[in-house]
Write a protein that holds these residues in place. Structure first.
Motif, PDB file in Angstrom:
ATOM      1  N   PRO A 156      -1.095   2.546   3.751  1.00  0.00           N
ATOM      2  CA  PRO A 156      -0.387   2.925   2.516  1.00  0.00           C
ATOM      3  C   PRO A 156      -0.953   2.263   1.268  1.00  0.00           C
ATOM      4  O   PRO A 156      -1.590   1.208   1.338  1.00  0.00           O
ATOM      5  CB  PRO A 156       1.050   2.468   2.766  1.00  0.00           C
ATOM      6  N   LYS A 173       5.293   5.205   2.210  1.00  0.00           N
ATOM      7  CA  LYS A 173       5.225   3.741   2.334  1.00  0.00           C
ATOM      8  C   LYS A 173       4.789   3.298   3.725  1.00  0.00           C
ATOM      9  O   LYS A 173       4.187   2.244   3.885  1.00  0.00           O
ATOM     10  CB  LYS A 173       6.583   3.120   2.023  1.00  0.00           C
ATOM     11  N   GLN A 232      14.285   7.564   0.431  1.00  0.00           N
ATOM     12  CA  GLN A 232      12.853   7.316   0.584  1.00  0.00           C
ATOM     13  C   GLN A 232      12.055   8.523   0.124  1.00  0.00           C
ATOM     14  O   GLN A 232      11.067   8.388  -0.587  1.00  0.00           O
ATOM     15  CB  GLN A 232      12.502   7.000   2.033  1.00  0.00           C
ATOM     16  N   LYS A 265      -0.586   0.322  -2.416  1.00  0.00           N
ATOM     17  CA  LYS A 265       0.247  -0.816  -2.815  1.00  0.00           C
ATOM     18  C   LYS A 265       0.249  -0.972  -4.330  1.00  0.00           C
ATOM     19  O   LYS A 265      -0.773  -0.776  -4.987  1.00  0.00           O
ATOM     20  CB  LYS A 265      -0.260  -2.106  -2.174  1.00  0.00           C
ATOM     21  N   LYS A 324       3.306  -4.418  -2.965  1.00  0.00           N
ATOM     22  CA  LYS A 324       4.348  -3.729  -2.205  1.00  0.00           C
ATOM     23  C   LYS A 324       3.917  -2.290  -1.890  1.00  0.00           C
ATOM     24  O   LYS A 324       3.381  -1.596  -2.762  1.00  0.00           O
ATOM     25  CB  LYS A 324       5.641  -3.730  -3.021  1.00  0.00           C
ATOM     26  N   ALA A 325       4.134  -1.852  -0.648  1.00  0.00           N
ATOM     27  CA  ALA A 325       3.785  -0.479  -0.265  1.00  0.00           C
ATOM     28  C   ALA A 325       4.636   0.509  -1.061  1.00  0.00           C
ATOM     29  O   ALA A 325       5.848   0.314  -1.205  1.00  0.00           O
ATOM     30  CB  ALA A 325       4.002  -0.273   1.228  1.00  0.00           C
ATOM     31  N   VAL A 326       3.977   1.543  -1.599  1.00  0.00           N
ATOM     32  CA  VAL A 326       4.658   2.571  -2.389  1.00  0.00           C
ATOM     33  C   VAL A 326       4.152   3.954  -1.993  1.00  0.00           C
ATOM     34  O   VAL A 326       3.115   4.085  -1.342  1.00  0.00           O
ATOM     35  CB  VAL A 326       4.436   2.360  -3.915  1.00  0.00           C
ATOM     36  N   ARG A 327       4.896   4.969  -2.385  1.00  0.00           N
ATOM     37  CA  ARG A 327       4.495   6.357  -2.165  1.00  0.00           C
ATOM     38  C   ARG A 327       3.404   6.714  -3.179  1.00  0.00           C
ATOM     39  O   ARG A 327       3.530   6.399  -4.360  1.00  0.00           O
ATOM     40  CB  ARG A 327       5.685   7.294  -2.355  1.00  0.00           C
TER      41      ARG A 327
END
Length: 129
Positions: A108, A75, A22, A110, A114-117
């Motif tokens: 977070p 995330k 992660q 997206k 989708k949740a991302v860094r």
């Protein structure tokens, strides 16, 4: 007993690899939906204002400036990899980093739903009255 030890070691290794994966996943500069501090930008500015404590040594030396603090919104909304992108003075930079590290979880960012860094930079200004 050896079997139990081996199972615990495998579980620990798996957990550590998940955390490692992660933290080393790609962090984006720009995404479809950028991360947001809970309550928005005004709430973030209030949080910073309420939590910055002007360092006594900086006051004595009459230090002022603006520190640009870089970090990653994970995330899950947590903050990681806090560092100084642009330094004003090491004393002021440390205080700015302390405040960023103390922030609550963000909403977070997206990418494609989708949740991302996501990488983020905020300036924190220090001014004496």
């Amino acid at each position: 007993m050896k079997k139990m030890f081996l199972i615990m070691m495998i579980a620990l290794f798996s957990l550590n690899m998940g955390i490692y994966a992660q933290q080393n996943a790609k962090a984006y500069d720009i995404v479809d939906v950028m991360p947001q501090f809970p309550g928005g930008m005004n709430a973030m500015m209030k949080f910073v204002s309420d939590n910055v404590k002007y360092p006594k040594e900086a006051e004595k030396k009459k230090l002022e400036g603006k520190s640009a603090i870089h970090f990653i919104v994970e995330k899950d909304g947590s903050i990681s990899n806090v560092s100084v992108k642009k330094s004003s003075h090491p004393i002021l930079d440390q205080e700015a980093m302390r405040v960023v590290k103390s922030m609550p979880k963000w909403i977070p960012g997206k990418l494609k739903g989708k949740a991302v860094r996501v990488k983020f930079i905020i300036p924190i200004a220090f001014r004496l009255n």
